[in-house]
Motif scaffolding. Structure first.
Motif, PDB file in Angstrom:
ATOM      1  N   HIS A  60      -1.047  -9.261   6.317  1.00 45.36           N
ATOM      2  CA  HIS A  60      -0.344  -8.119   6.841  1.00 45.36           C
ATOM      3  C   HIS A  60       0.166  -8.537   8.043  1.00 45.36           C
ATOM      4  O   HIS A  60      -1.029  -7.791   8.662  1.00 45.36           O
ATOM      5  CB  HIS A  60      -0.525  -6.994   5.586  1.00 45.36           C
ATOM      6  CG  HIS A  60      -0.170  -6.512   4.769  1.00 45.36           C
ATOM      7  ND1 HIS A  60       0.363  -6.787   3.963  1.00 45.36           N
ATOM      8  CD2 HIS A  60      -1.246  -6.970   3.651  1.00 45.36           C
ATOM      9  CE1 HIS A  60       0.901  -6.762   2.825  1.00 45.36           C
ATOM     10  NE2 HIS A  60      -0.274  -7.335   2.469  1.00 45.36           N
ATOM     11  N   GLN A 112     -13.834   4.876   5.997  1.00 42.97           N
ATOM     12  CA  GLN A 112     -12.579   3.360   6.215  1.00 42.97           C
ATOM     13  C   GLN A 112     -11.250   3.735   5.681  1.00 42.97           C
ATOM     14  O   GLN A 112     -10.259   3.266   5.615  1.00 42.97           O
ATOM     15  CB  GLN A 112     -13.040   1.811   6.229  1.00 42.97           C
ATOM     16  CG  GLN A 112     -14.470   2.365   7.119  1.00 42.97           C
ATOM     17  CD  GLN A 112     -14.956   0.454   6.980  1.00 42.97           C
ATOM     18  OE1 GLN A 112     -15.296   0.659   5.620  1.00 42.97           O
ATOM     19  NE2 GLN A 112     -15.261  -0.110   7.868  1.00 42.97           N
ATOM     20  N   GLY A 159      -8.126   3.588  11.936  1.00 44.80           N
ATOM     21  CA  GLY A 159      -7.783   2.983  10.862  1.00 44.80           C
ATOM     22  C   GLY A 159      -7.539   1.489  11.137  1.00 44.80           C
ATOM     23  O   GLY A 159      -7.467   0.484  10.184  1.00 44.80           O
ATOM     24  N   LEU A 160      -6.486   1.415  12.395  1.00 46.24           N
ATOM     25  CA  LEU A 160      -5.997  -0.002  12.627  1.00 46.24           C
ATOM     26  C   LEU A 160      -7.446  -1.154  13.168  1.00 46.24           C
ATOM     27  O   LEU A 160      -7.105  -2.248  12.298  1.00 46.24           O
ATOM     28  CB  LEU A 160      -5.209   0.120  14.246  1.00 46.24           C
ATOM     29  CG  LEU A 160      -4.573  -1.206  14.562  1.00 46.24           C
ATOM     30  CD1 LEU A 160      -4.443  -2.046  13.602  1.00 46.24           C
ATOM     31  CD2 LEU A 160      -4.506  -0.826  16.151  1.00 46.24           C
ATOM     32  N   LEU A 200      -1.925   3.678   7.939  1.00 48.21           N
ATOM     33  CA  LEU A 200      -0.561   2.835   7.454  1.00 48.21           C
ATOM     34  C   LEU A 200       0.283   3.863   7.330  1.00 48.21           C
ATOM     35  O   LEU A 200       2.176   2.964   7.977  1.00 48.21           O
ATOM     36  CB  LEU A 200      -0.477   2.741   6.294  1.00 48.21           C
ATOM     37  CG  LEU A 200      -1.642   1.735   5.633  1.00 48.21           C
ATOM     38  CD1 LEU A 200      -2.369   1.399   4.663  1.00 48.21           C
ATOM     39  CD2 LEU A 200      -0.974   0.093   6.528  1.00 48.21           C
ATOM     40  N   ILE A 203      -7.753   3.791   7.247  1.00 46.87           N
ATOM     41  CA  ILE A 203      -7.361   2.944   7.195  1.00 46.87           C
ATOM     42  C   ILE A 203      -5.596   3.388   6.285  1.00 46.87           C
ATOM     43  O   ILE A 203      -3.977   2.787   7.452  1.00 46.87           O
ATOM     44  CB  ILE A 203      -7.273   1.940   5.983  1.00 46.87           C
ATOM     45  CG1 ILE A 203      -8.400   1.125   6.482  1.00 46.87           C
ATOM     46  CG2 ILE A 203      -6.300   0.673   5.841  1.00 46.87           C
ATOM     47  CD1 ILE A 203      -9.139  -0.121   6.026  1.00 46.87           C
ATOM     48  N   VAL A 208      -5.258   0.446  -1.789  1.00 47.16           N
ATOM     49  CA  VAL A 208      -6.408   0.182  -0.564  1.00 47.16           C
ATOM     50  C   VAL A 208      -7.263  -0.319  -0.602  1.00 47.16           C
ATOM     51  O   VAL A 208      -7.632  -0.985  -0.697  1.00 47.16           O
ATOM     52  CB  VAL A 208      -6.551   1.171   1.077  1.00 47.16           C
ATOM     53  CG1 VAL A 208      -7.343   0.527   1.283  1.00 47.16           C
ATOM     54  CG2 VAL A 208      -5.302   1.596   1.842  1.00 47.16           C
ATOM     55  N   PHE A 235      -8.620  -1.935   9.635  1.00 44.97           N
ATOM     56  CA  PHE A 235      -7.373  -2.657   9.352  1.00 44.97           C
ATOM     57  C   PHE A 235      -7.884  -4.237   9.333  1.00 44.97           C
ATOM     58  O   PHE A 235      -7.321  -5.206   8.332  1.00 44.97           O
ATOM     59  CB  PHE A 235      -6.213  -2.409   9.265  1.00 44.97           C
ATOM     60  CG  PHE A 235      -5.182  -2.937   8.798  1.00 44.97           C
ATOM     61  CD1 PHE A 235      -4.548  -2.570   7.683  1.00 44.97           C
ATOM     62  CD2 PHE A 235      -4.551  -3.659   9.194  1.00 44.97           C
ATOM     63  CE1 PHE A 235      -3.306  -3.144   6.601  1.00 44.97           C
ATOM     64  CE2 PHE A 235      -3.250  -4.330   8.636  1.00 44.97           C
ATOM     65  CZ  PHE A 235      -2.680  -4.360   7.114  1.00 44.97           C
ATOM     66  N   CYS A 280      -7.455  -6.946   6.578  1.00 43.10           N
ATOM     67  CA  CYS A 280      -5.423  -7.541   5.772  1.00 43.10           C
ATOM     68  C   CYS A 280      -4.969  -7.809   6.227  1.00 43.10           C
ATOM     69  O   CYS A 280      -3.783  -8.471   6.347  1.00 43.10           O
ATOM     70  CB  CYS A 280      -5.546  -6.061   5.645  1.00 43.10           C
ATOM     71  SG  CYS A 280      -7.556  -4.522   5.298  1.00 43.10           S
ATOM     72  N   THR A 281      -4.617  -8.633   8.006  1.00 46.71           N
ATOM     73  CA  THR A 281      -4.129  -9.339   9.178  1.00 46.71           C
ATOM     74  C   THR A 281      -3.801 -10.485   8.062  1.00 46.71           C
ATOM     75  O   THR A 281      -3.038 -11.305   9.288  1.00 46.71           O
ATOM     76  CB  THR A 281      -4.766  -9.291  10.277  1.00 46.71           C
ATOM     77  OG1 THR A 281      -5.798 -10.057  10.333  1.00 46.71           O
ATOM     78  CG2 THR A 281      -4.336  -7.829  10.706  1.00 46.71           C
ATOM     79  N   THR A 329       0.792  -1.112  -0.500  1.00 45.78           N
ATOM     80  CA  THR A 329       0.012   0.026  -0.478  1.00 45.78           C
ATOM     81  C   THR A 329       0.640   1.250   0.497  1.00 45.78           C
ATOM     82  O   THR A 329       1.948   1.520   0.451  1.00 45.78           O
ATOM     83  CB  THR A 329      -0.521  -0.072   1.213  1.00 45.78           C
ATOM     84  OG1 THR A 329       0.058  -0.330   2.596  1.00 45.78           O
ATOM     85  CG2 THR A 329      -1.553  -0.848   0.851  1.00 45.78           C
TER      86      THR A 329
END
Length: 367
Positions: free
Chosen positions: A260, A342, A247-248, A350, A346, A326, A251, A256-257, A38
């Motif tokens: 990532h 969102q 954002g966390l 980042l 995010i 994203v 995410f 996304c995890t 990203t």
């Protein structure tokens, strides 16, 4: 577990999430699902640090236990470093990293594309090699590269040591013929005799391609950054602003995890670009190396450290902004809709992954 098995697991997870109609607050810390990086975020780490929660961005309730489970540790698949990083070895590696004579036209070095003053990359869509030859893939950052399980977009090299001379022998990079040419160039430069002898005192002939790899690798292993997100993981809850915490959470909710996670937020597996929603690209990814159909569009999932500073994005540098990247990932890798709000949060999160630039003049003085 194989890459294909991980990919299947990610698809299954997304399907189940869609059937349930719920978005998990704390998805699993490992697995696969998204691929690619990203990109560019506004503002520096210092500017972000000075921000404070406002009325428009109320405090966010986070599951700190789930966050630490997901991100607190280093990836388990990273190769061990090859021996002691002595001061003399790191200093030699720094010299070699900046050596333009290790190229066909005497005009490019590792630092040409992996500029340590620009977060270890060149900021271009595609790099330019010796004698102006155009590259074919976007330049990955050399910062934190040693914390990944493999190197290059097609993960053809396991370690940064092995990676260091591959580029020297590539026609569109340094353009040298073979390792013997690397050794011949360096043995013909008197200024390298003492640095190699100091770095490898037990070797009768220290100027070898293998020692070039070890020295450059030693230097690159010093290119490691620490961000405000690291501080947050280590217990400083006010290290992130309200929008970054929001954002966390977004995410993690967007899964996304699945690709990532860990301290590096990626860099520990490969994934198919267009994993859930197909995406056509001329670059066949890992298939270029193996020739296997099953490796078509397979790319290493990059880590996201300093990602706000290392655009443009994807293997071909085709996406300029972090916001658009994203959006792309949400569509093609996880197939989960994300709102513009969102996406904004995010991107803010980042930005918290940006660390301080490493001073190369200081690196050689450390063990």
């Amino acid at each position: 577990m194989t890459t294909r098995s991980l990919a299947l697991a990610a698809v299954t997870a997304v399907i189940l999430a869609g059937c349930s109609g719920d978005k998990a607050d704390s998805p699993s810390p490992t697995g696969t699902g998204s691929s690619g990086t990203t990109g560019n975020a506004a503002g520096s780490a210092d500017a972000a640090k000075s921000q404070a929660p406002t009325a428009s961005e109320p405090s966010v309730q986070l599951d700190l236990s789930a966050i630490k489970t997901t991100f607190a540790n280093e990836p388990p698949s990273v190769p061990d470093k090859p021996g002691r990083l002595s001061r003399s070895k790191v200093a030699l590696g720094r010299k070699l990293y900046n050596e333009t004579r290790l190229s066909r036209g005497g005009d490019v070095s590792c630092a040409t594309c992996h500029d340590v003053n620009n977060f270890g990359q060149d900021g271009k869509k595609l790099p330019t090699g010796t004698n102006g030859v155009a590259g074919t893939r976007n330049t990955p950052s050399s910062f934190n590269a040693h914390r990944q399980y493999a190197q290059f977009w097609d993960y053809r090299a396991t370690t940064i040591e092995a990676q260091s001379t591959v580029g020297m022998l590539a026609e569109d990079q340094h353009g040298l013929k073979d390792e013997a040419e690397i050794e011949g160039i360096l043995r013909g430069i008197p200024d390298y005799e003492k640095p190699f002898a100091d770095a490898f005192p037990r070797d009768e002939q220290p100027i070898t391609a293998k020692n070039v790899q070890l020295a450059i690798g030693a230097f690159q292993r010093k290119l490691e950054t620490r961000s405000r997100f690291d501080e947050f993981l280590d217990g400083k809850e006010d290290a992130l602003t309200a929008i970054e915490k929001k954002g966390l959470k977004a995410f993690m909710n967007a899964t996304c995890t699945t690709c990532h996670a860990y301290r590096t937020l990626g860099g520990y597996q490969a994934q198919k670009l267009g994993n859930i929603r197909p995406f056509e690209t001329e670059d066949k990814g890992r298939m270029v190396v193996t020739g296997k159909k099953g490796d078509e569009y397979m790319f290493k999932v990059p880590n996201l450290l300093n990602v706000a500073k290392t655009g443009p994005y994807l293997h071909d540098g085709s996406i300029e902004s972090l916001e658009e990247t994203v959006r792309f990932m949400a569509k093609h890798q996880v197939a989960i809709p994300v709102s513009e709000d969102q996406i904004k949060s995010i991107v803010a999160f980042l930005g918290s992954l940006t660390g301080e630039l490493v001073d190369p003049s200081v690196i050689q003085e450390s063990e």
